[in-house]
Scaffold this motif. Structure first.
Motif, PDB file in Angstrom:
ATOM      1  N   ILE A 176      -1.987  -1.316  -3.718  1.00 47.77           N
ATOM      2  CA  ILE A 176      -3.040  -0.494  -3.126  1.00 47.77           C
ATOM      3  C   ILE A 176      -2.569   0.952  -3.144  1.00 47.77           C
ATOM      4  N   LEU A 177      -3.291   1.793  -3.869  1.00 45.41           N
ATOM      5  CA  LEU A 177      -2.906   3.190  -4.028  1.00 45.41           C
ATOM      6  C   LEU A 177      -3.908   4.097  -3.321  1.00 45.41           C
ATOM      7  N   LEU A 178      -3.396   4.955  -2.449  1.00 40.19           N
ATOM      8  CA  LEU A 178      -4.221   5.951  -1.767  1.00 40.19           C
ATOM      9  C   LEU A 178      -3.810   7.317  -2.287  1.00 40.19           C
ATOM     10  N   SER A 179      -4.657   7.929  -3.120  1.00 43.05           N
ATOM     11  CA  SER A 179      -4.343   9.237  -3.706  1.00 43.05           C
ATOM     12  C   SER A 179      -2.882   9.307  -4.141  1.00 43.05           C
ATOM     13  N   SER A 180      -2.511   8.400  -5.020  1.00 39.57           N
ATOM     14  CA  SER A 180      -1.117   8.270  -5.431  1.00 39.57           C
ATOM     15  C   SER A 180      -0.642   9.427  -6.299  1.00 39.57           C
ATOM     16  N   ALA A 181       0.625   9.785  -6.132  1.00 42.74           N
ATOM     17  CA  ALA A 181       1.287  10.683  -7.070  1.00 42.74           C
ATOM     18  C   ALA A 181       1.632   9.892  -8.326  1.00 42.74           C
ATOM     19  N   TYR A 215      -5.882  -1.847  -6.322  1.00 41.50           N
ATOM     20  CA  TYR A 215      -7.024  -1.300  -5.588  1.00 41.50           C
ATOM     21  C   TYR A 215      -6.714   0.178  -5.384  1.00 41.50           C
ATOM     22  N   ILE A 216      -7.512   1.028  -5.982  1.00 40.04           N
ATOM     23  CA  ILE A 216      -7.215   2.460  -6.006  1.00 40.04           C
ATOM     24  C   ILE A 216      -8.294   3.224  -5.244  1.00 40.04           C
ATOM     25  N   PHE A 217      -7.872   4.002  -4.250  1.00 41.61           N
ATOM     26  CA  PHE A 217      -8.792   4.751  -3.410  1.00 41.61           C
ATOM     27  C   PHE A 217      -8.410   6.228  -3.449  1.00 41.61           C
ATOM     28  N   TRP A 218      -9.438   7.101  -3.409  1.00 38.51           N
ATOM     29  CA  TRP A 218      -9.169   8.533  -3.615  1.00 38.51           C
ATOM     30  C   TRP A 218     -10.105   9.418  -2.820  1.00 38.51           C
ATOM     31  N   MET A 266       0.849  -1.192   0.000  1.00 41.66           N
ATOM     32  CA  MET A 266       0.000   0.000   0.000  1.00 41.66           C
ATOM     33  C   MET A 266       0.886   1.244   0.000  1.00 41.66           C
ATOM     34  N   GLY A 267       0.533   2.232  -0.820  1.00 41.51           N
ATOM     35  CA  GLY A 267       1.293   3.478  -0.828  1.00 41.51           C
ATOM     36  C   GLY A 267       0.384   4.684  -0.908  1.00 41.51           C
TER      37      GLY A 267
END
Length: 239
Positions: free
Chosen positions: A113-118, A186-189, A95-96
């Motif tokens: 797992i991406l949380l508001s990724s750059a 899994y992408i969350f924003w 996760m990042g």
């Protein structure tokens, strides 16, 4: 908290980390964003994802992992590869958040797992463009010290080596990295995120073939209020 010393590029890096749920057999690596640290991530996820052994890491230059070196995203990725190997951790699930999302992507896990990724270069506002022009103008006059007033708030109180690192990683275009990622994402924003826009999240989701996208009310740290739901979505998808 634990500390592991890693040798990379003839340099030593002391990496601070924390492991939660020691008895669990599945690892989840959790990487924070720029200017953040492992404690922020741990505070919000440690009571969730109970089927995983959580490994929270302070990236070099943040939290309790000091460094005096100027680094690139490739350097961070290589250091994390060595670190995970040194502590015998699986990188199947990573996760990042924000900048950590770029490192997580380059580590190429099975489950990303991406949380508001750059990673998506966005058009700069007119205000930011003006600041850049003014900074360049003063630099040509030999007044480099004045340019500090035009710097982003992200670099306030930053050491010179971390400021140089920030410049190295700020405008990287990860379009190809996202496009070539072959695992499950899994992408969350946050829908009101002004650091990495919702449109960037949707673009990343369109670039990664095997991806699932979900947005929430909130800003760049939207996961603070939504960690439980995010965790349940991850567990339902992976387990």
């Amino acid at each position: 908290m634990a500390l592991k010393t890693i040798q990379y590029d003839n340099k030593s890096f002391d990496i601070s980390y924390e492991i939660i749920n020691q008895s669990s057999k599945k690892d989840i690596i959790i990487l924070h964003g720029w200017g953040s640290n492992k404690d922020i991530m741990s505070k919000n996820f440690k009571n969730h994802l109970k089927s995983f052994r959580h490994i929270y890491i302070d990236l070099p230059g943040f939290g309790k992992s000091p460094t005096e070196y100027v680094l690139t995203t490739n350097d961070y990725t290589n250091i994390m590869e060595l670190f995970l190997s040194a502590i015998s951790a699986s990188k199947d699930t990573i996760m990042g958040h924000s900048y950590g999302g770029k490192i997580a992507t380059k580590l190429n896990p099975k489950n990303l797992i991406l949380l508001s990724s750059a990673g998506i270069v966005e058009e700069k506002s007119a205000k930011v463009k003006t600041k850049i022009k003014m900074a360049k103008f003063f630099k040509t006059l030999g007044l480099g010290g004045i340019t500090k007033i035009f710097r982003s708030k992200d670099v306030d109180n930053m050491s010179q080596n971390m400021y140089e690192t920030f410049k190295n990683v700020l405008n990287e275009d990860f379009t190809e990295e996202f496009k070539n990622f072959s695992g499950k994402a899994y992408i969350f924003w946050g829908e009101s995120d002004t650091a990495t826009s919702l449109e960037s999240g949707k673009k990343i989701a369109s670039l990664i073939k095997n991806s699932q996208f979900k947005s929430y009310e909130g800003t760049h740290f939207f996961f603070v209020e939504n960690a439980k739901d995010i965790s349940e979505t991850i567990e339902n998808g992976i387990l």
